[in-house]
Design a protein around this motif. Structure first.
Motif, mmCIF file in Angstrom:
data_model
loop_
_atom_site.group_PDB
_atom_site.id
_atom_site.type_symbol
_atom_site.label_atom_id
_atom_site.label_comp_id
_atom_site.label_asym_id
_atom_site.label_seq_id
_atom_site.Cartn_x
_atom_site.Cartn_y
_atom_site.Cartn_z
ATOM 1 N N ASP A 171 12.325 80.736 26.427
ATOM 2 C CA ASP A 171 13.646 81.120 25.925
ATOM 3 C C ASP A 171 14.333 79.976 25.198
ATOM 4 O OD1 ASP A 171 13.383 83.700 26.958
ATOM 5 O OD2 ASP A 171 13.952 82.988 28.947
ATOM 6 N N GLU A 207 14.352 81.830 16.655
ATOM 7 C CA GLU A 207 14.415 82.206 18.064
ATOM 8 C C GLU A 207 12.995 82.462 18.554
ATOM 9 O OE1 GLU A 207 17.270 85.313 18.528
ATOM 10 O OE2 GLU A 207 18.910 83.852 18.333
ATOM 11 N N ASP A 208 12.869 82.861 19.803
ATOM 12 C CA ASP A 208 11.541 83.167 20.356
ATOM 13 C C ASP A 208 10.582 81.994 20.266
ATOM 14 O OD1 ASP A 208 12.220 85.771 21.047
ATOM 15 O OD2 ASP A 208 11.913 86.408 18.978
ATOM 16 N N ARG A 268 17.931 79.496 24.152
ATOM 17 C CA ARG A 268 18.160 80.538 23.168
ATOM 18 C C ARG A 268 19.573 81.130 23.268
ATOM 19 N NH1 ARG A 268 13.557 84.631 22.883
ATOM 20 N NH2 ARG A 268 14.221 85.012 25.001
ATOM 21 N N ARG A 269 20.044 81.294 24.523
ATOM 22 C CA ARG A 269 21.359 81.928 24.656
ATOM 23 C C ARG A 269 22.486 81.066 24.090
ATOM 24 N NH1 ARG A 269 23.053 79.079 29.181
ATOM 25 N NH2 ARG A 269 21.261 78.469 30.431
ATOM 26 N N VAL A 312 17.840 79.000 12.159
ATOM 27 C CA VAL A 312 17.579 79.179 13.589
ATOM 28 C C VAL A 312 16.312 79.997 13.764
ATOM 29 C CG1 VAL A 312 18.441 80.126 15.752
ATOM 30 C CG2 VAL A 312 20.028 79.095 14.133
ATOM 31 N N ALA A 355 22.104 79.378 21.173
ATOM 32 C CA ALA A 355 21.804 79.110 19.765
ATOM 33 C C ALA A 355 22.927 79.559 18.835
ATOM 34 C CB ALA A 355 20.489 79.784 19.384
ATOM 35 N N ASP A 356 23.498 80.734 19.103
ATOM 36 C CA ASP A 356 24.536 81.235 18.196
ATOM 37 C C ASP A 356 25.751 80.319 18.200
ATOM 38 O OD1 ASP A 356 23.079 83.342 17.328
ATOM 39 O OD2 ASP A 356 23.920 84.782 18.782
ATOM 40 N N ALA A 414 15.341 78.182 21.437
ATOM 41 C CA ALA A 414 15.541 78.384 19.999
ATOM 42 C C ALA A 414 15.435 77.037 19.308
ATOM 43 C CB ALA A 414 16.900 79.013 19.725
#
Ligand code: ASP
Ligand code: MG
Length: 443
Positions: A299, A376-377, A349-350, A374, A352-353, A301
């Motif tokens: 998880d 992800e995954d 990942r959570r 970015v 990243a935004d 990014a």
């Protein structure tokens, strides 16, 4: 003197607590013992939920929760349960929960488990919460830092007398208090930190972290079923492993142990004889493995700040990292490419935004930066081991093995300590990368 810390899984049921109590009694035949306890398994999560529900005015949820907690803590200090009830209905009346009251709510997990364990252990046991035991912290609610000097002095002042009188202090992990007496918490998994703080304050010979695993494995057994156990690792190796979130040890728990050179033993409560990992002992000199262990962080990014204008412009990297730090986001790995003039940062990942938004706000308008990409995954693979230090050819073997397995490496970083190499791959290739590296370097 030895500190024995029990995780929530070792305390979940009365039967499990009996097993833990046996271990305490066995250790106590040799030396004095201080016990540190987590909340019963799942309790911290539950308290978190019910705190939020209470603040939203959901009294039905509060009632349901109180019934459950009463049942699970039968035999504990019931006055505390009444106090928790007041707090929760207070939150419902006010309609909000602040970081400070959230810590108060969370503190009940351990404050209820300690008297329960002490009562079952017997009359020589005496329960202390973190405040009573002298864990004094700053006011960073949710992730408080112990004030080390005061804590050392206070813990020794409060726990020495009962120890000298032949008692077994049973102390809440995770919980501290500010100098003004408000309860704080040390961050998730913080009971480990409490254990090493107490060990340091009292000059313990060893700190044992007792849970349901037989030590730290050289790779996740879900990925490499026959992964061997690491019998002894250095503090520095352990720090690298803990940084990558492996084993769920609190990231700061090793600090007091390192400062006071106290070995930390990862033990299975039910099978202490099965072998353990001892952190802080030197590696066995006959260990022929180059790498000690291979870890996977999922998880993830990868966020890349790209822009040719960054070349030769000092201070851009500093701004990137400062912006991320100001947003309260933890960086897992950094890599900078010279040719493309980009800085890549791996993070959860959570987050990243939030990181992207912060960086766009701070950097894109300056014109130095072309854009923020970015991906992800992704996953991070980390290879850790004292044996890699000063050994030529390790990187070649690592990336040779990965290439033969057909895995594409997206970004690479190596710490100057040479204790670890980490790199980013796409999430779908994470498991095969771990297996390939374990086979090449560890097994
Ligand atoms: N009870 C806290 C948690 O679950 C602290 C700990 O268990 O170490 O995070
Ligand atoms: Mg827990």
């Amino acid at each position: 003197m030895r500190v024995l810390k029990f995780g929530g899984s070792s305390l979940a049921t009365q039967e499990k607590r009996r097993t833990a109590e046996e271990l305490v009694r066995a250790c106590r035949r040799d030396e004095a013992v201080v016990v540190v306890v987590s909340a019963l398994d799942g309790m911290t999560e539950l308290l978190e939920e019910v705190g939020t529900a209470a603040a939203a005015g959901d009294r039905t949820c509060v009632h349901r929760f109180l019934a459950e907690i009463r049942e699970r803590h039968e035999g504990s200090d019931m006055a505390l349960l009444a106090e928790l009830e007041h707090v929760l209905f207070g939150l419902a009346a006010i309609g909000e929960i602040t970081p400070r009251t959230r810590d108060l709510v969370l503190s009940f997990g351990e404050r209820l488990s300690a008297p329960l364990f002490a009562a079952e252990l017997g009359p020589e046991a005496q329960a202390f919460d973190g405040k009573q035991a002298g864990i004094v912290t700053d006011e960073r609610w949710g992730e408080a830092s112990p004030l080390r000097e005061v804590t050392r002095f206070e813990v020794s002042r409060r726990l020495r007398p009962p120890l000298d009188a032949g008692r077994i202090p049973v102390v809440t992990g995770f919980v501290g208090a500010t100098q003004h007496g408000a309860y704080t918490t040390l961050g998730r998994g913080g009971s480990d930190f409490t254990a090493t703080l107490i060990g340091a304050a009292l000059g313990a010979a060893e700190v044992w972290l007792c849970s349901d695993v037989d030590g730290i494995k050289a790779a996740n057994p879900k990925i490499v079923p026959d992964a061997r156990r690491l019998d002894t690792i250095s503090f520095l190796e352990a720090l690298e492993i803990v940084q990558f979130g492996a084993k769920g040890i609190h990231p700061r728990a090793l600090e007091p142990a390192i400062e006071h050179n106290i070995p930390v033993r990862i033990v299975n409560t039910a099978h202490p004889d099965r072998g353990a990992t001892v952190i802080g002992a030197r590696r066995a000199s006959d260990d022929a493995h180059v790498a000690g262990s291979v870890h996977l962080v999922e998880d993830v990014a990868l966020l890349t700040v790209a822009g040719a204008a960054m070349v030769g412009r000092p201070g851009t990297a500093a701004r990137v990292f400062q912006t991320i730090a100001d947003a309260g986001i933890n960086i897992l790995m950094i890599s900078q490419s010279v040719s493309e003039a980009g800085i890549s940062i791996a993070l959860r990942r959570r987050q990243a935004d939030r990181a992207r938004a912060a960086l766009e706000g701070a950097l894109v308008r300056t014109g130095y930066v072309r854009g923020i990409i970015v991906e992800e995954d992704m996953s991070i693979i980390a290879i850790v081991g004292e044996g890699m230090r000063g050994t030529p050819g390790v990187a070649a073997r690592v990336f040779g093995a990965v290439a033969r397995a057909g895995i594409n490496v997206v970004a690479i970083a190596q710490g100057s300590s040479e204790l670890s190499i980490s790199f980013v791959v796409s999430a779908s290739q994470g498991h095969s990368a771990v297996r390939a590296l374990y086979a090449e370097l560890v097994s």
